[in-house]
Motif scaffolding. Structure first.
Motif, PDB file in Angstrom:
ATOM      1  N   ASP A  84       0.829  -1.203   0.000  1.00  7.21           N
ATOM      2  CA  ASP A  84       0.000   0.000   0.000  1.00  7.21           C
ATOM      3  C   ASP A  84       0.867   1.258   0.000  1.00  7.21           C
ATOM      4  OD1 ASP A  84      -2.205  -1.595   0.010  1.00  7.21           O
ATOM      5  OD2 ASP A  84      -2.843  -1.136   2.052  1.00  7.21           O
ATOM      6  N   ALA A  85       1.926   1.256   0.814  1.00 13.51           N
ATOM      7  CA  ALA A  85       2.823   2.415   0.889  1.00 13.51           C
ATOM      8  C   ALA A  85       3.503   2.660  -0.456  1.00 13.51           C
ATOM      9  CB  ALA A  85       3.866   2.205   1.977  1.00 13.51           C
ATOM     10  N   ALA A  86       3.891   1.576  -1.136  1.00 13.53           N
ATOM     11  CA  ALA A  86       4.536   1.716  -2.442  1.00 13.53           C
ATOM     12  C   ALA A  86       3.563   2.293  -3.466  1.00 13.53           C
ATOM     13  CB  ALA A  86       5.056   0.363  -2.916  1.00 13.53           C
ATOM     14  N   LEU A  87       2.310   1.854  -3.437  1.00  8.27           N
ATOM     15  CA  LEU A  87       1.322   2.359  -4.392  1.00  8.27           C
ATOM     16  C   LEU A  87       1.005   3.830  -4.151  1.00  8.27           C
ATOM     17  CD1 LEU A  87      -1.108  -0.697  -4.606  1.00  8.27           C
ATOM     18  CD2 LEU A  87       0.404   0.171  -6.401  1.00  8.27           C
ATOM     19  N   ARG A  88       1.044   4.261  -2.902  1.00  3.82           N
ATOM     20  CA  ARG A  88       0.806   5.690  -2.616  1.00  3.82           C
ATOM     21  C   ARG A  88       1.921   6.559  -3.193  1.00  3.82           C
ATOM     22  NH1 ARG A  88      -1.048   3.649   2.378  1.00  3.82           N
ATOM     23  NH2 ARG A  88       0.927   4.110   3.407  1.00  3.82           N
ATOM     24  N   GLN A  89       3.086   5.951  -3.429  1.00  2.55           N
ATOM     25  CA  GLN A  89       4.235   6.683  -3.983  1.00  2.55           C
ATOM     26  C   GLN A  89       4.602   6.156  -5.364  1.00  2.55           C
ATOM     27  OE1 GLN A  89       5.989   5.420  -0.014  1.00  2.55           O
ATOM     28  NE2 GLN A  89       7.389   7.042  -0.594  1.00  2.55           N
ATOM     29  N   ARG A  90       3.652   5.554  -6.056  1.00  2.00           N
ATOM     30  CA  ARG A  90       3.948   4.785  -7.264  1.00  2.00           C
ATOM     31  C   ARG A  90       4.749   5.576  -8.298  1.00  2.00           C
ATOM     32  NH1 ARG A  90      -0.433   1.701 -11.251  1.00  2.00           N
ATOM     33  NH2 ARG A  90       1.129   0.899 -12.731  1.00  2.00           N
ATOM     34  N   THR A  91       4.247   6.720  -8.730  1.00  4.33           N
ATOM     35  CA  THR A  91       4.926   7.494  -9.770  1.00  4.33           C
ATOM     36  C   THR A  91       6.303   7.943  -9.322  1.00  4.33           C
ATOM     37  OG1 THR A  91       2.815   8.262 -10.665  1.00  4.33           O
ATOM     38  CG2 THR A  91       4.776   9.532 -11.244  1.00  4.33           C
ATOM     39  N   SER A  92       6.391   8.396  -8.081  1.00  2.78           N
ATOM     40  CA  SER A  92       7.660   8.892  -7.563  1.00  2.78           C
ATOM     41  C   SER A  92       8.693   7.771  -7.450  1.00  2.78           C
ATOM     42  CB  SER A  92       7.442   9.538  -6.191  1.00  2.78           C
ATOM     43  OG  SER A  92       8.612  10.192  -5.760  1.00  2.78           O
ATOM     44  N   ILE A  93       8.250   6.584  -7.017  1.00  3.67           N
ATOM     45  CA  ILE A  93       9.173   5.453  -6.909  1.00  3.67           C
ATOM     46  C   ILE A  93       9.668   5.040  -8.292  1.00  3.67           C
ATOM     47  CG2 ILE A  93       9.285   2.971  -6.413  1.00  3.67           C
ATOM     48  CD1 ILE A  93       7.654   3.486  -3.914  1.00  3.67           C
ATOM     49  N   LEU A  94       8.757   4.960  -9.260  1.00  2.00           N
ATOM     50  CA  LEU A  94       9.161   4.603 -10.626  1.00  2.00           C
ATOM     51  C   LEU A  94      10.162   5.621 -11.180  1.00  2.00           C
ATOM     52  CD1 LEU A  94       5.754   3.444 -12.146  1.00  2.00           C
ATOM     53  CD2 LEU A  94       7.785   2.023 -11.784  1.00  2.00           C
ATOM     54  N   GLN A  95       9.918   6.905 -10.928  1.00  2.00           N
ATOM     55  CA  GLN A  95      10.846   7.932 -11.412  1.00  2.00           C
ATOM     56  C   GLN A  95      12.190   7.855 -10.693  1.00  2.00           C
ATOM     57  OE1 GLN A  95       9.602  11.965 -11.783  1.00  2.00           O
ATOM     58  NE2 GLN A  95       8.190  11.487 -13.443  1.00  2.00           N
ATOM     59  N   LEU A  96      12.164   7.444  -9.419  1.00  2.00           N
ATOM     60  CA  LEU A  96      13.423   7.305  -8.695  1.00  2.00           C
ATOM     61  C   LEU A  96      14.256   6.168  -9.278  1.00  2.00           C
ATOM     62  CD1 LEU A  96      15.309   8.125  -6.437  1.00  2.00           C
ATOM     63  CD2 LEU A  96      14.029   6.647  -4.876  1.00  2.00           C
ATOM     64  N   TYR A  97      13.621   5.045  -9.592  1.00  2.00           N
ATOM     65  CA  TYR A  97      14.354   3.952 -10.233  1.00  2.00           C
ATOM     66  C   TYR A  97      14.904   4.394 -11.587  1.00  2.00           C
ATOM     67  CZ  TYR A  97      13.256   0.186  -6.943  1.00  2.00           C
ATOM     68  OH  TYR A  97      13.209  -0.626  -5.826  1.00  2.00           O
ATOM     69  N   GLN A  98      14.125   5.149 -12.359  1.00  2.00           N
ATOM     70  CA  GLN A  98      14.593   5.642 -13.648  1.00  2.00           C
ATOM     71  C   GLN A  98      15.777   6.593 -13.471  1.00  2.00           C
ATOM     72  OE1 GLN A  98      10.960   7.378 -15.036  1.00  2.00           O
ATOM     73  NE2 GLN A  98      10.082   5.437 -15.712  1.00  2.00           N
ATOM     74  N   PRO A 238      -5.028   5.156  -3.421  1.00  2.00           N
ATOM     75  CA  PRO A 238      -4.726   6.348  -4.237  1.00  2.00           C
ATOM     76  C   PRO A 238      -3.278   6.795  -4.068  1.00  2.00           C
ATOM     77  CG  PRO A 238      -5.812   7.019  -2.220  1.00  2.00           C
ATOM     78  CD  PRO A 238      -5.740   5.511  -2.179  1.00  2.00           C
ATOM     79  N   GLU A 239      -2.748   7.481  -5.063  1.00  2.00           N
ATOM     80  CA  GLU A 239      -1.407   8.053  -4.938  1.00  2.00           C
ATOM     81  C   GLU A 239      -1.454   9.310  -4.077  1.00  2.00           C
ATOM     82  OE1 GLU A 239       1.631   8.229  -7.924  1.00  2.00           O
ATOM     83  OE2 GLU A 239       0.338   7.192  -9.364  1.00  2.00           O
ATOM     84  N   ASP A 240      -0.389   9.550  -3.336  1.00  2.00           N
ATOM     85  CA  ASP A 240      -0.270  10.745  -2.508  1.00  2.00           C
ATOM     86  C   ASP A 240       0.887  11.583  -3.055  1.00  2.00           C
ATOM     87  OD1 ASP A 240       0.120  12.697  -0.618  1.00  2.00           O
ATOM     88  OD2 ASP A 240      -0.023  11.366   1.104  1.00  2.00           O
ATOM     89  N   PRO A 241       0.582  12.653  -3.792  1.00  2.31           N
ATOM     90  CA  PRO A 241       1.656  13.445  -4.429  1.00  2.31           C
ATOM     91  C   PRO A 241       2.590  14.135  -3.438  1.00  2.31           C
ATOM     92  CG  PRO A 241      -0.481  14.539  -4.634  1.00  2.31           C
ATOM     93  CD  PRO A 241      -0.754  13.175  -4.091  1.00  2.31           C
ATOM     94  N   SER A 242       2.200  14.191  -2.167  1.00  2.00           N
ATOM     95  CA  SER A 242       3.065  14.846  -1.174  1.00  2.00           C
ATOM     96  C   SER A 242       4.235  13.957  -0.760  1.00  2.00           C
ATOM     97  CB  SER A 242       2.251  15.216   0.075  1.00  2.00           C
ATOM     98  OG  SER A 242       1.838  14.052   0.783  1.00  2.00           O
ATOM     99  N   LEU A 243       4.167  12.650  -1.089  1.00  6.29           N
ATOM    100  CA  LEU A 243       5.216  11.711  -0.668  1.00  6.29           C
ATOM    101  C   LEU A 243       6.327  11.648  -1.707  1.00  6.29           C
ATOM    102  CD1 LEU A 243       2.931   8.832   0.672  1.00  6.29           C
ATOM    103  CD2 LEU A 243       4.088  10.620   1.997  1.00  6.29           C
ATOM    104  N   GLU A 244       6.963  12.781  -1.928  1.00 10.35           N
ATOM    105  CA  GLU A 244       8.037  12.876  -2.926  1.00 10.35           C
ATOM    106  C   GLU A 244       9.377  12.428  -2.335  1.00 10.35           C
ATOM    107  OE1 GLU A 244       8.276  13.839  -6.118  1.00 10.35           O
ATOM    108  OE2 GLU A 244       6.138  14.170  -6.425  1.00 10.35           O
TER     109      GLU A 244
END
Length: 489
Positions: A84-98, A238-244
């Protein structure tokens, strides 16, 4: 200026999260108290308080004269919570790996080149019969090797940045899943960790950069597939955009007076406060920076010690220019030595990161932005290299890359560099020429030439300052080597 965060809060949350996500597993021993103090740049009292709190919360076991051991077990509930924590940061985590897929290959190439041949021979013995070890031991040995390389690089920022990446990217959550490893192996030519170890042990920079790029390309693909799977299994998260992703290179050793001192050095070195002029009064500086007068006095005291100013009773603080004797004397101060090494580390890491950042950002800079940058470069007091890099940063599509570069821009104290030139910024003709060439490449759309030119700007500064400081007695500066340039694949 940056907000303060208590050292206790930072260390407690960092260790707790490492345990909860599985970076530190049940039965693992924590680093010694002295090692934790060095890693987090805090005192023994803070570490003792953190360990007591972690013990009270059921995360660790402590016994006198024995290693502190993790007692927290991750069950199904923790696994679901981690997903759940990973999904809340999904976009940010993917961008971090990139982002790290672009940054870490040249970082590990640099770290390997900085490591001594003697140490590499010792690690080669540890990797004998590597393929015959079980998977868990192979992963732990490789992780220890990579951390050793980062620490051996001489760069004070690499280990901290990599640790932040590991924690935010939730690596154990993904790497412990069978489908992750099979997906990585199937994606491209990456076959095993042995393939990486061979290049690292041979200290072949180009080969290291290539093989790590191949591996991280496969990892990015695997993470994307797993995130899609998690999203299908947990559709209501849902994603949480504050978790950058965030990174503060000075965390644990940041004080307001140091921030003020660096800002004043910037202004002195770049000519905002000319030599023999007087700084604003203590009360005026306190109002400007939003701090008490005693904090300003600490900053001015540091400027006096470094040699950028001299405070007189009644008259105020007069701006001076550094000379070699003052610089040599400062290198005997432990705090000032570390701050200087941090500056050199930032220059080196900026040079390593810039090529990848330029390749992503430059095509997005339009004609209007280029024209605005040209006008900016003609303004009095403009630092061309800094202005060009900040333009690259603002057009960076990967937010974690933008975060890292912004932090490095704050560490690259231009006033400190230009204080070596009594005539100010224009006196460095080599850098001025390189910046003019860089602007020409940007306007012409020659992305790879721009990447190499900006890389050359920062390695030029690194080499100039490093050699000066080594001559002043800071022998540790010699460990921060000039990185190699790796063209786009």
């Amino acid at each position: 200026m940056k907000d303060k965060q208590t050292s206790f809060d930072y260390v407690y949350r960092d260790l707790r999260e490492q345990i909860e996500i599985g970076r530190l597993e049940f039965g693992d021993a924590l680093a010694s108290m002295s090692q934790l103090c060095e890693l987090y740049h805090v005192g023994v009292r803070t570490i003792k308080d953190v360990l007591c709190a972690l013990k009270a919360d059921g995360y660790i076991r402590t016994e006198e004269r024995k290693h502190t051991v993790v007692t927290f077990r991750r069950g199904d509930r923790q696994q679901a919570s981690a997903v759940d924590a990973a999904l809340r940061q999904r976009t940010s985590i993917l961008q971090l790996y990139q982002t790290m897929a672009l940054l870490l290959p040249p970082v590990f190439a640099l770290s390997s080149m900085a490591c001594s041949d003697e140490k590499m021979r010792e690690w080669a013995k540890a990797f004998r019969n590597y393929d015959k070890k079980d998977a868990g031991k192979r992963k732990k040995l490789m992780a220890s090797f990579l951390y050793f390389l980062l620490e051996s690089s001489g760069n004070l920022l690499l280990r901290d940045l990599y640790s932040n990446y590991e924690l935010y990217a939730k690596i154990p959550l993904f790497s412990n899943l069978e489908e992750f490893e099979s997906s990585v192996v199937r994606h491209n030519e990456f076959g095993s960790l042995t393939w990486l170890a061979e290049a690292l042990l041979e200290k072949n920079g180009a080969q290291i950069a290539h093989r790590f790029s191949v591996m991280y390309e496969a990892i990015v693909s695997a993470i994307g597939l797993l995130m899609d799977k998690f999203a299908a299994e947990h559709p209501n998260v849902p994603e949480d955009p504050s978790l950058e992703f965030s990174w503060n290179a000075y965390r644990g050793r940041e004080h307001f007076y140091l921030q003020i001192a660096r800002d004043l050095i910037d202004k002195i070195g770049t000519g905002a406060f000319p030599e023999n002029s007087y700084l604003p009064s203590e009360a005026a500086l306190a109002a400007q920076y939003g701090v008490c007068v005693s904090t300003v006095r600490s900053a001015l005291s540091l400027l006096n010690e470094v040699g950028f100013a001299k405070t007189y009773n009644v008259k105020g603080t007069k701006v001076l220019w550094q000379d070699e004797q003052v610089a040599a004397r400062c290198m005997k101060n432990k705090a000032l030595k570390r701050d200087t090494l941090m500056y050199l580390s930032a220059l080196q890491l900026t040079a390593v990161i810039l090529p990848a950042a330029v390749r992503l950002s430059a095509p997005a800079i339009g004609e209007q932005e280029k024209a605005a940058l040209k006008r900016r470069l003609e303004e009095p007091g403009c630092i061309p290299a800094d202005a060009i890099v900040r333009c690259i940063v603002e057009h960076q599509p990967l937010r974690p890359m933008r975060t890292i570069l912004r932090e490095l821009c704050g560490l690259n104290i231009w006033g400190y560099y230009y204080s070596f030139y009594r005539s100010g910024p224009p006196a460095d003709e080599t850098l001025a020429r390189k910046c003019k060439e860089a602007m020409g490449y940007l306007c012409a759309g020659e992305v790879e030439a721009l990447a190499e030119c900006l890389f050359s700007c920062y390695t030029h500064i690194l080499e100039f300052v490093r050699e000066f400081l080594v001559g002043c007695g800071l022998s540790e500066a010699a460990l921060i080597i000039t990185p190699a340039y790796y063209p786009a694949r």
